[in-house]
Motif scaffolding. Structure first.
Motif, PDB file in Angstrom:
ATOM      1  N   GLU A  56     -29.716 -21.814   7.652  1.00 58.47           N
ATOM      2  CA  GLU A  56     -30.945 -22.274   8.362  1.00 58.47           C
ATOM      3  C   GLU A  56     -31.647 -22.962   7.752  1.00 58.47           C
ATOM      4  OE1 GLU A  56     -33.455 -19.183  10.664  1.00 58.47           O
ATOM      5  OE2 GLU A  56     -35.094 -20.052   9.527  1.00 58.47           O
ATOM      6  N   GLU A  57     -31.993 -22.781   6.207  1.00 64.93           N
ATOM      7  CA  GLU A  57     -32.582 -23.439   5.169  1.00 64.93           C
ATOM      8  C   GLU A  57     -32.235 -24.770   4.750  1.00 64.93           C
ATOM      9  OE1 GLU A  57     -35.661 -24.856   3.534  1.00 64.93           O
ATOM     10  OE2 GLU A  57     -36.047 -22.792   4.557  1.00 64.93           O
ATOM     11  N   GLU A  58     -30.889 -24.850   4.935  1.00 66.47           N
ATOM     12  CA  GLU A  58     -30.204 -26.347   4.867  1.00 66.47           C
ATOM     13  C   GLU A  58     -30.191 -27.021   5.989  1.00 66.47           C
ATOM     14  OE1 GLU A  58     -26.248 -25.198   2.006  1.00 66.47           O
ATOM     15  OE2 GLU A  58     -26.160 -24.339   4.059  1.00 66.47           O
ATOM     16  N   ILE A  59     -30.143 -26.575   7.033  1.00 66.49           N
ATOM     17  CA  ILE A  59     -30.544 -27.608   8.333  1.00 66.49           C
ATOM     18  C   ILE A  59     -31.951 -28.141   8.320  1.00 66.49           C
ATOM     19  CG2 ILE A  59     -30.882 -27.300  10.993  1.00 66.49           C
ATOM     20  CD1 ILE A  59     -28.267 -25.485  11.047  1.00 66.49           C
ATOM     21  N   LEU A  60     -32.971 -26.878   8.025  1.00 58.83           N
ATOM     22  CA  LEU A  60     -34.251 -27.304   7.924  1.00 58.83           C
ATOM     23  C   LEU A  60     -34.638 -28.333   6.876  1.00 58.83           C
ATOM     24  CD1 LEU A  60     -36.082 -23.681   8.252  1.00 58.83           C
ATOM     25  CD2 LEU A  60     -35.991 -25.532  10.007  1.00 58.83           C
ATOM     26  N   SER A  61     -33.986 -28.275   5.770  1.00 61.29           N
ATOM     27  CA  SER A  61     -34.187 -29.095   4.859  1.00 61.29           C
ATOM     28  C   SER A  61     -33.660 -30.729   5.160  1.00 61.29           C
ATOM     29  CB  SER A  61     -33.673 -28.770   3.320  1.00 61.29           C
ATOM     30  OG  SER A  61     -33.018 -29.582   2.727  1.00 61.29           O
ATOM     31  N   TRP A  62     -32.667 -30.538   5.718  1.00 65.41           N
ATOM     32  CA  TRP A  62     -31.751 -32.024   6.241  1.00 65.41           C
ATOM     33  C   TRP A  62     -32.919 -32.496   7.241  1.00 65.41           C
ATOM     34  CZ3 TRP A  62     -30.316 -33.617  11.228  1.00 65.41           C
ATOM     35  CH2 TRP A  62     -29.561 -34.825  11.154  1.00 65.41           C
ATOM     36  N   ILE A  63     -33.399 -31.833   7.970  1.00 66.02           N
ATOM     37  CA  ILE A  63     -34.452 -32.329   9.169  1.00 66.02           C
ATOM     38  C   ILE A  63     -35.619 -32.789   8.400  1.00 66.02           C
ATOM     39  CG2 ILE A  63     -36.171 -31.534  11.291  1.00 66.02           C
ATOM     40  CD1 ILE A  63     -33.486 -29.599  12.004  1.00 66.02           C
ATOM     41  N   ARG A  64     -36.092 -32.339   7.480  1.00 69.13           N
ATOM     42  CA  ARG A  64     -37.255 -32.475   6.983  1.00 69.13           C
ATOM     43  C   ARG A  64     -36.967 -34.038   6.143  1.00 69.13           C
ATOM     44  NH1 ARG A  64     -38.392 -26.984   5.698  1.00 69.13           N
ATOM     45  NH2 ARG A  64     -36.966 -27.300   3.802  1.00 69.13           N
ATOM     46  N   GLU A  65     -35.795 -34.083   5.434  1.00 64.47           N
ATOM     47  CA  GLU A  65     -35.507 -35.338   4.802  1.00 64.47           C
ATOM     48  C   GLU A  65     -35.323 -36.536   5.612  1.00 64.47           C
ATOM     49  OE1 GLU A  65     -31.723 -34.725   2.729  1.00 64.47           O
ATOM     50  OE2 GLU A  65     -32.544 -33.026   1.773  1.00 64.47           O
ATOM     51  N   THR A  66     -34.835 -36.140   6.972  1.00 63.04           N
ATOM     52  CA  THR A  66     -34.823 -37.482   8.017  1.00 63.04           C
ATOM     53  C   THR A  66     -36.098 -38.162   8.369  1.00 63.04           C
ATOM     54  OG1 THR A  66     -35.143 -36.165   9.852  1.00 63.04           O
ATOM     55  CG2 THR A  66     -33.044 -36.348   8.818  1.00 63.04           C
ATOM     56  N   GLY A  67     -37.174 -37.168   8.213  1.00 62.76           N
ATOM     57  CA  GLY A  67     -38.613 -37.823   8.683  1.00 62.76           C
ATOM     58  C   GLY A  67     -38.802 -38.129  10.132  1.00 62.76           C
ATOM     59  N   VAL A  68     -37.643 -37.472  10.803  1.00 64.23           N
ATOM     60  CA  VAL A  68     -37.796 -37.801  12.297  1.00 64.23           C
ATOM     61  C   VAL A  68     -38.207 -36.619  13.114  1.00 64.23           C
ATOM     62  CG1 VAL A  68     -36.176 -38.119  14.236  1.00 64.23           C
ATOM     63  CG2 VAL A  68     -35.785 -39.640  12.218  1.00 64.23           C
ATOM     64  N   LYS A  69     -39.252 -37.232  13.994  1.00 58.05           N
ATOM     65  CA  LYS A  69     -39.856 -36.085  14.829  1.00 58.05           C
ATOM     66  C   LYS A  69     -39.035 -35.123  15.788  1.00 58.05           C
ATOM     67  CE  LYS A  69     -44.102 -36.920  16.417  1.00 58.05           C
ATOM     68  NZ  LYS A  69     -45.254 -37.462  17.066  1.00 58.05           N
ATOM     69  N   ASN A  70     -38.131 -36.160  16.558  1.00 58.04           N
ATOM     70  CA  ASN A  70     -37.280 -35.444  17.535  1.00 58.04           C
ATOM     71  C   ASN A  70     -35.998 -34.862  16.770  1.00 58.04           C
ATOM     72  OD1 ASN A  70     -38.998 -36.488  19.619  1.00 58.04           O
ATOM     73  ND2 ASN A  70     -38.077 -38.405  19.556  1.00 58.04           N
ATOM     74  N   VAL A  71     -35.836 -33.796  17.157  1.00 58.81           N
ATOM     75  CA  VAL A  71     -34.625 -33.128  16.818  1.00 58.81           C
ATOM     76  C   VAL A  71     -33.620 -32.726  17.874  1.00 58.81           C
ATOM     77  CG1 VAL A  71     -33.702 -31.007  15.789  1.00 58.81           C
ATOM     78  CG2 VAL A  71     -35.757 -32.092  14.773  1.00 58.81           C
ATOM     79  N   THR A  72     -32.784 -32.986  18.042  1.00 61.78           N
ATOM     80  CA  THR A  72     -31.713 -32.701  19.228  1.00 61.78           C
ATOM     81  C   THR A  72     -30.493 -31.829  18.758  1.00 61.78           C
ATOM     82  OG1 THR A  72     -32.158 -34.849  20.413  1.00 61.78           O
ATOM     83  CG2 THR A  72     -30.118 -33.567  21.083  1.00 61.78           C
ATOM     84  N   LEU A  73     -30.521 -30.747  19.284  1.00 62.06           N
ATOM     85  CA  LEU A  73     -29.307 -29.725  19.202  1.00 62.06           C
ATOM     86  C   LEU A  73     -28.365 -29.758  20.011  1.00 62.06           C
ATOM     87  CD1 LEU A  73     -31.570 -26.626  18.060  1.00 62.06           C
ATOM     88  CD2 LEU A  73     -30.667 -28.568  16.747  1.00 62.06           C
ATOM     89  N   THR A  74     -27.105 -30.191  19.903  1.00 63.89           N
ATOM     90  CA  THR A  74     -26.071 -30.611  20.936  1.00 63.89           C
ATOM     91  C   THR A  74     -24.944 -29.823  20.413  1.00 63.89           C
ATOM     92  OG1 THR A  74     -25.019 -32.303  22.262  1.00 63.89           O
ATOM     93  CG2 THR A  74     -25.662 -32.803  19.776  1.00 63.89           C
TER      94      THR A  74
END
Ligand SMILES: C[S@@+](CC[C@H](N)C(=O)[O-])C[C@H]1O[C@@H](n2cnc3c(N)ncnc32)[C@H](O)[C@@H]1O
Ligand SMILES: Nc1nc2[nH]cc(C(=O)O)c2c(=O)[nH]1
Ligand code: SF4
Ligand SMILES: [Mg+2]
Length: 222
Positions: A56-74
């Motif tokens: 979970e932490e690795e996913i959260l950290s990648w999301i933070r790095e992107t700087g993008v607001k919308n997250v799509t889980l697919t």
């Protein structure tokens, strides 16, 4: 703590759904319980498909790095993955983020419906030509609200007639966003427009997968 098998993660514009055209950070989870005749990501459902196991932490950290607001889980089918409720809650702890889930209509949405902060669902109703209609969990239709989207990916008039039957039977137009989207290359979009006009289907939107127009339709990671 759960780990998640991810086959790809990338930033692109969302090519589908109510946030089409907006930047989104995509996470694609491995594996699916269905086999739609037209699936454009069947590679992600192969048992031998390469993946990385992320915490979970690795996913959260990648999301933070992107700087993008919308997250799509697919996927694959994201809602089959163990620990998905926790992951969604963890992403939504950051008030900046929005989470959209692409889901196939066969997995019960109830456990996600009662989360503290609810994600937005883009749920398919698999039309007859998909070969998967019998897998649809009809109780999900009652759970879709104004922040969600119901999508019919259609390849024939038969599919559109069935979509209309479902929309009328469950009184879905006005309750949730409704899209008709062509199975890429199998039906001309104009046939969908003609159907919308013929049936006077107000508040139903045609959607063409934007990423397949912008990039090579076979390209991954976009
Ligand atoms: C690849 S699926 C993954 C999420 C989930 N398994 C589902 O089916 O919703 C994401 C979306 O792509 C759509 N899709 C897959 N193949 C397609 C195709 N050939 N043309 C148009 N849409 C397609 C699906 O119907 C679904 O709405
Ligand atoms: N750009 C882009 N937008 C998308 N929206 C939903 C996608 C998916 O495969 O679920 C998708 C995808 O694969 N690419
Ligand atoms: S449910 Fe989604 S991922 Fe699974 S086979 Fe159908 S389109 Fe592909
Ligand atoms: Mg896709």
């Amino acid at each position: 703590m759960s780990t998640y098998q991810v086959v790809e993660k990338f930033v692109s514009i969302n090519g589908e759904g109510r946030r089409a055209g907006e930047l989104a950070a995509f996470i694609r989870f491995k594996g699916c319980n269905l086999q739609c005749s037209y699936c454009d990501t069947s590679w992600a459902n192969e048992p031998g498909c390469e993946s990385e196991r992320l915490t979970e932490e690795e996913i959260l950290s990648w999301i933070r790095e992107t700087g993008v607001k919308n997250v799509t889980l697919t996927g694959g089918e994201p809602l089959l993955r163990k620990g998905m409720e926790e992951l969604i809650e963890a992403i939504l702890e950051d008030p900046f983020r929005r989470v959209e889930i692409e889901t196939n209509g066969s997995v019960d949405l109830k456990p996600y419906h009662i989360l503290k902060k609810r994600p937005s669902f883009t749920m398919d109703y698999k039309a007859p030509d998909s070969g998967m209609e019998k897998e649809m969990l009809l109780s999900n239709l009652e759970l879709l609200g104004s922040e969600d989207t119901l999508k019919f990916v259609v390849s024939s008039r038969r599919d559109m007639e069935k979509a209309l039957e479902i929309l009328e039977k469950y009184r879905l137009v006005g309750k949730t966003a409704v899209y008709f989207s062509p199975v890429f290359g199998r039906i001309q979009p104009v046939e969908i427009v003609d159907f919308l006009m013929e049936k006077k289907l107000n508040d139903v939107k045609l959607q063409i997968q934007l990423h397949k127009v912008i990039w090579d339709p076979q390209k991954r990671g976009v």
